[in-house]
Scaffold this motif. Structure first.
Motif, PDB file in Angstrom:
ATOM      1  N   SER A 271       0.842  -1.193   0.000  1.00 48.72           N
ATOM      2  CA  SER A 271       0.000   0.000   0.000  1.00 48.72           C
ATOM      3  C   SER A 271       0.874   1.238   0.000  1.00 48.72           C
ATOM      4  O   SER A 271       1.844   1.330   0.751  1.00 48.72           O
ATOM      5  CB  SER A 271      -0.914   0.038   1.225  1.00 48.72           C
ATOM      6  N   LYS A 272       0.517   2.194  -0.850  1.00 50.29           N
ATOM      7  CA  LYS A 272       1.142   3.513  -0.841  1.00 50.29           C
ATOM      8  C   LYS A 272       0.120   4.495  -0.257  1.00 50.29           C
ATOM      9  O   LYS A 272      -1.021   4.542  -0.705  1.00 50.29           O
ATOM     10  CB  LYS A 272       1.523   3.925  -2.265  1.00 50.29           C
ATOM     11  N   TYR A 273       0.556   5.273   0.720  1.00 46.65           N
ATOM     12  CA  TYR A 273      -0.337   6.217   1.397  1.00 46.65           C
ATOM     13  C   TYR A 273       0.195   7.625   1.214  1.00 46.65           C
ATOM     14  O   TYR A 273       1.335   7.938   1.583  1.00 46.65           O
ATOM     15  CB  TYR A 273      -0.420   5.869   2.882  1.00 46.65           C
ATOM     16  N   ASP A 274      -0.608   8.501   0.606  1.00 47.04           N
ATOM     17  CA  ASP A 274      -0.188   9.871   0.311  1.00 47.04           C
ATOM     18  C   ASP A 274      -0.675  10.878   1.350  1.00 47.04           C
ATOM     19  O   ASP A 274      -0.555  12.083   1.159  1.00 47.04           O
ATOM     20  CB  ASP A 274      -0.659  10.291  -1.076  1.00 47.04           C
ATOM     21  N   GLY A 275      -1.200  10.375   2.445  1.00 50.05           N
ATOM     22  CA  GLY A 275      -1.735  11.245   3.489  1.00 50.05           C
ATOM     23  C   GLY A 275      -3.239  11.350   3.456  1.00 50.05           C
ATOM     24  O   GLY A 275      -3.862  11.796   4.424  1.00 50.05           O
ATOM     25  N   ASN A 276      -3.827  10.928   2.334  1.00 50.18           N
ATOM     26  CA  ASN A 276      -5.279  10.976   2.191  1.00 50.18           C
ATOM     27  C   ASN A 276      -5.886   9.610   1.896  1.00 50.18           C
ATOM     28  O   ASN A 276      -6.948   9.272   2.416  1.00 50.18           O
ATOM     29  CB  ASN A 276      -5.662  11.950   1.067  1.00 50.18           C
ATOM     30  N   SER A 277      -5.238   8.846   1.031  1.00 47.72           N
ATOM     31  CA  SER A 277      -5.815   7.569   0.621  1.00 47.72           C
ATOM     32  C   SER A 277      -4.719   6.555   0.338  1.00 47.72           C
ATOM     33  O   SER A 277      -3.550   6.903   0.153  1.00 47.72           O
ATOM     34  CB  SER A 277      -6.695   7.751  -0.620  1.00 47.72           C
ATOM     35  N   PHE A 278      -5.123   5.291   0.285  1.00 46.99           N
ATOM     36  CA  PHE A 278      -4.217   4.183   0.017  1.00 46.99           C
ATOM     37  C   PHE A 278      -4.353   3.735  -1.433  1.00 46.99           C
ATOM     38  O   PHE A 278      -5.460   3.721  -1.983  1.00 46.99           O
ATOM     39  CB  PHE A 278      -4.534   2.988   0.927  1.00 46.99           C
ATOM     40  N   PHE A 279      -3.238   3.369  -2.036  1.00 49.11           N
ATOM     41  CA  PHE A 279      -3.243   2.752  -3.366  1.00 49.11           C
ATOM     42  C   PHE A 279      -2.487   1.444  -3.273  1.00 49.11           C
ATOM     43  O   PHE A 279      -1.407   1.384  -2.682  1.00 49.11           O
ATOM     44  CB  PHE A 279      -2.594   3.653  -4.412  1.00 49.11           C
ATOM     45  N   THR A 280      -3.042   0.403  -3.868  1.00 50.70           N
ATOM     46  CA  THR A 280      -2.469  -0.934  -3.742  1.00 50.70           C
ATOM     47  C   THR A 280      -1.678  -1.338  -4.974  1.00 50.70           C
ATOM     48  O   THR A 280      -2.138  -1.185  -6.105  1.00 50.70           O
ATOM     49  CB  THR A 280      -3.585  -1.972  -3.491  1.00 50.70           C
ATOM     50  N   PHE A 281      -0.491  -1.875  -4.750  1.00 52.14           N
ATOM     51  CA  PHE A 281       0.305  -2.545  -5.779  1.00 52.14           C
ATOM     52  C   PHE A 281       0.384  -4.020  -5.402  1.00 52.14           C
ATOM     53  O   PHE A 281       0.717  -4.354  -4.260  1.00 52.14           O
ATOM     54  CB  PHE A 281       1.718  -1.972  -5.854  1.00 52.14           C
ATOM     55  N   ASN A 282       0.083  -4.869  -6.370  1.00 49.78           N
ATOM     56  CA  ASN A 282       0.170  -6.304  -6.112  1.00 49.78           C
ATOM     57  C   ASN A 282       0.547  -7.042  -7.393  1.00 49.78           C
ATOM     58  O   ASN A 282       0.918  -6.425  -8.395  1.00 49.78           O
ATOM     59  CB  ASN A 282      -1.138  -6.832  -5.513  1.00 49.78           C
ATOM     60  N   GLU A 283       0.448  -8.346  -7.360  1.00 49.94           N
ATOM     61  CA  GLU A 283       0.845  -9.141  -8.520  1.00 49.94           C
ATOM     62  C   GLU A 283       0.002  -8.823  -9.752  1.00 49.94           C
ATOM     63  O   GLU A 283       0.458  -8.977 -10.882  1.00 49.94           O
ATOM     64  CB  GLU A 283       0.754 -10.631  -8.189  1.00 49.94           C
ATOM     65  N   LYS A 284      -1.218  -8.358  -9.535  1.00 54.64           N
ATOM     66  CA  LYS A 284      -2.094  -8.066 -10.668  1.00 54.64           C
ATOM     67  C   LYS A 284      -1.627  -6.848 -11.454  1.00 54.64           C
ATOM     68  O   LYS A 284      -1.938  -6.727 -12.640  1.00 54.64           O
ATOM     69  CB  LYS A 284      -3.534  -7.857 -10.182  1.00 54.64           C
ATOM     70  N   ASN A 285      -0.907  -5.932 -10.815  1.00 55.33           N
ATOM     71  CA  ASN A 285      -0.447  -4.750 -11.550  1.00 55.33           C
ATOM     72  C   ASN A 285       1.068  -4.593 -11.552  1.00 55.33           C
ATOM     73  O   ASN A 285       1.577  -3.490 -11.698  1.00 55.33           O
ATOM     74  CB  ASN A 285      -1.131  -3.470 -11.063  1.00 55.33           C
ATOM     75  N   GLY A 286       1.781  -5.720 -11.429  1.00 60.43           N
ATOM     76  CA  GLY A 286       3.211  -5.705 -11.707  1.00 60.43           C
ATOM     77  C   GLY A 286       4.144  -6.148 -10.604  1.00 60.43           C
ATOM     78  O   GLY A 286       5.306  -6.449 -10.878  1.00 60.43           O
TER      79      GLY A 286
END
Length: 732
Positions: A271-286
């Motif tokens: 998970s990447k957190y920019d201070g407002n929301s989380f974005f997920t990186f996993n096997e499905k996107n690289g």
């Protein structure tokens, strides 16, 4: 009037795919690349630029961006199961092991610390150095230890500390505060002279702590078995999967230069957190593997991830993003790209038809849906919002948003091999064909112009209109032809031929190759010509100037050209991309190349498959899908490669230089003030320049002062050998 025959329009089903439509820029390394073992408990970048990887059974791997060097018990390591890595303020590296106690590495030798040095536990989970220069280690069921005078003494966390706690994580904040994370008892903060204890009773998400990190605002973050906890100095705020976190078991945390926090989870990716929301990186996107054990942030703005069985991977940022079949794209061999008036992206493939991408989902079309062919070489839209598709062998299709209308040599086209489509300023559509010259469509009929009607070739790869209305034609066998703006498409349709005064072939004035695949115009009104085999030619209206691999291009085979809104010229080849700085109209432009190491994973670009979209992103079709370049995310690496001399060999053999030198470097044991006898005159110097952003683009120059008269030419070599060095004083 002859009625144009229209092919049947088929009713068709539209296949729509909703998915994770982005593949991000991860580079993976595992055993086949030289990594010692695939389970990585610890990963660390030292001040020299090396990435150190601690594996579960393979010992330690050291990575310089190009190759791995592995260290095991045979090299002096006490145990091959590594649990922690740390570099102290003196440049020494410390390695904590499972059942092997502690190791210090000075660049030459491993020095072991065990029960003879006061340690009661053989497993070391965490290592830090406090602001006073003391080494602190966290152990398995042995508590916390501090090193003093090469001996370790246990540090009590509480009044009745039995020394049985497992210390899973240690962290020293920017202000020097020590935080101690445990596997069963929450966290402890050192507040001289005592420790303050925090647990779930105080708001912590769990008493099982895996990782600790500080953000740029001074908040302390804890990765636990039940999510994240943020401590602001007064209270805890917790985050779980319900808040967008990828997974609740957070094994590792790092923060990047932009202030984003990255959380590595067990089985759920990152998970990447920019201070407002989380974005997920996993096997499905690289991501190479979803089970993250360790992370490290690099000075080159990369993030390294160690996994539990998938080796390591490097995230190079969001400069490049990729669309592939995994995301719903109908095929990975993308031959053409276009953005329509509604901001939909159209991608034509070789053999799989066309995909329309609206930013969230794909809608795919093929011959069964009425498309003229599954091999689409060019896509363009006209002012009426029709989408035109040029095919290799089956003519063209016009799509009005609902239905396809197809045209071929049976109803007006001179050839079914159509490589380019262009709408001119009068609204007429031009088609460049192989074998039939050009064809101009006025909405009712086709007018065909070939060699018999005044062209220099019937084999047209590209058609381009410049800012004053001149038409430029790139051919397969006759270079480049320009039709003057005074001879408009309406005149050509009326006359059905080109007068000799209206056309000129500029090939004879210095074009390097007669096979022209791409033509564009820059902000200075120069025409840029991409040839196959001859590099790029610039025409300023008077002279031709050629640019090739001698000027820094990665290849002379130019498949595509694009001038972006920032004024850069992009050239795609079979070896990747070239970004050419033509903003100041220099005869010696700077060229930056992108290929797989820089994140352009498709490497080989395809024929004129490029656009700039409305958001300023650049798209390139390649053998592995479509790649988007985001200029806003291309953060320059201002750091020079970290260059160092790694070894000196005598007659190609490793040598104990302490016999011949009054001192050695602290790290690596390189001799200083070396004195050798006259017959010891065969030396090999080995060196490295580490740049994890673009490792394969690092080049070197060297000189042996007193022997060489000038610096060497640029080279990718990592070593140089000098034979029969005469007596004298030298400096490398």
């Amino acid at each position: 009037m002859r009625r144009l025959g229209l092919l049947l329009i088929f009713l068709f089903l539209i296949f729509t795919y909703t998915c994770f439509p982005q593949q991000y820029n991860f580079t993976s390394y595992s055993i086949e690349n030289g990594l010692a073992q695939s389970q990585v408990y610890a990963i660390y970048e030292d001040t020299r630029g090396y990435v150190w990887i601690g594996t579960d059974g393979g010992g330690i791997s050291r990575f310089d961006g190009i190759s791995f060097k592995n260290f095991t018990r045979a090299d002096g390591l006490s145990n091959n199961q590594i649990r922690s890595i740390f570099e102290d303020s003196k440049g020494n590296l410390w390695f904590g092991t499972k059942d092997g106690y502690l190791n210090k590495y000075d660049g030459v030798h491993f020095h072991q610390y065990n029960k003879n040095h006061g340690l009661k536990s053989a497993t070391i989970w965490s290592i830090v150095e406090d602001l006073s220069g003391n080494i602190l280690i966290g152990t398995e069921r042995g508590g916390l230890y501090r090193m003093k005078d090469k001996q370790f003494k246990r540090v009590a966390l509480m009044e009745n500390d039995s020394g049985k706690l497992t210390i899973s994580s240690l962290f020293v904040t920017s202000s020097g505060i020590l935080w101690v994370g445990t596997k069963t008892d929450g966290v402890y903060m050192y507040n001289n002279p005592n420790f303050i204890h925090f647990s779930i009773k105080d708001g912590l998400a769990s008493n099982i702590i895996h990782s600790i990190c500080e953000d740029k605002k001074g908040n302390i973050w804890f990765g636990t078995s039940e999510g994240l906890s943020k401590y602001n100095g007064d209270t805890f705020t917790n985050f779980t999967e319900d808040d967008g976190l990828a997974g609740n078991e957070v094994n590792a945390i790092v923060t990047d230069n932009s202030g984003n926090l990255w959380f590595g989870t067990h089985g759920k990716g990152i998970s990447k957190y920019d201070g407002n929301s989380f974005f997920t990186f996993n096997e499905k996107n690289g991501l190479c593997y979803d089970f993250i054990m360790s992370m490290a942030y690099s000075r080159a703005n990369n993030i390294w991830f160690g996994t539990d069985g998938g080796g390591i991977c490097k995230f190079d940022g969001e400069r490049f993003m990729h669309l592939t079949e995994k995301d719903g794209l109908c095929g990975n061999l993308v031959m053409s790209i276009w953005e329509d008036a509604d901001s939909n992206l159209w991608l034509g493939t070789y053999g799989n038809g066309v995909s329309k991408y609206d930013g969230k989902k794909f809608t795919n079309y093929s011959k069964t849906d009425g498309l003229c062919s599954n091999v689409i070489y060019n896509i363009r839209s006209d002012k009426k919002k029709n989408i035109w598709f040029a095919s290799k062998g089956n003519g063209i299709s016009k799509f009005d948003g609902k239905n396809f209308t197809n045209y071929n040599d049976e109803n007006g086209l001179p050839s079914n091999l159509v490589y380019s489509v262009m709408e001119d300023h009068l609204g007429n559509i031009w088609f460049g064909t192989l074998g039939g010259g050009i064809s101009i469509y006025d909405g009712n009929k086709f007018t065909n112009i070939g060699t018999k009607q005044g062209l220099s070739s019937d084999y047209i790869y590209c058609v381009f209109e410049d800012h004053v209305g001149n038409i430029w034609l790139g051919t397969d066998d006759a270079g480049i032809t320009m039709i003057f703006s005074t001879c408009t498409s309406d005149i050509l349709i009326r006359n059905k031929y080109i007068k000799e005064d209206y056309i000129i072939n500029i090939t004879k004035y210095g074009l390097t190759n007669k096979q022209v695949l791409s033509i564009v115009e820059d902000q200075h009104n120069n025409i840029w010509i991409g040839t196959f085999g001859g590099g790029i030619t610039r025409f300023d209206g008077v002279d031709l100037k050629n640019f090739s691999t001698n000027n820094g291009l990665n290849s002379n085979n130019i498949y595509l050209l694009l001038v972006d809104s920032n004024g850069y010229l992009w050239a795609g080849t079979e070896k990747g991309l070239n970004k050419i700085d033509i903003i100041d109209n220099s005869d010696f432009p700077k060229i930056k190349t992108f290929s797989k190491p820089e994140g352009f994973i498709g490497i080989e670009t395809n024929f004129n498959a490029t656009i700039e979209d409305k958001r300023g992103n650049l798209w390139f079709g390649n053998l592995s899908g479509a790649t988007m370049y985001n200029p806003k995310a291309d953060i320059p690496n201002i750091n020079e490669p970290q260059t160092s001399l790694t070894d000196i060999k005598l007659f190609f053999e490793k040598t104990d230089w302490s016999k011949y030198s009054d001192s050695l470097t602290v790290w690596g044991g390189i001799p200083l003030n070396l004195e050798l006898s006259y017959d010891m005159n065969h030396l090999t110097f080995e060196f490295v320049g580490i740049d994890h952003k673009s490792p394969k683009n690092v080049t070197y120059k060297w000189i042996l002062e007193g022997f060489d008269k000038k610096w060497s030419p640029l080279s990718y070599k990592h070593e140089v050998t000098y034979q029969y060095i005469p007596p004298g004083d030298y400096s490398f």
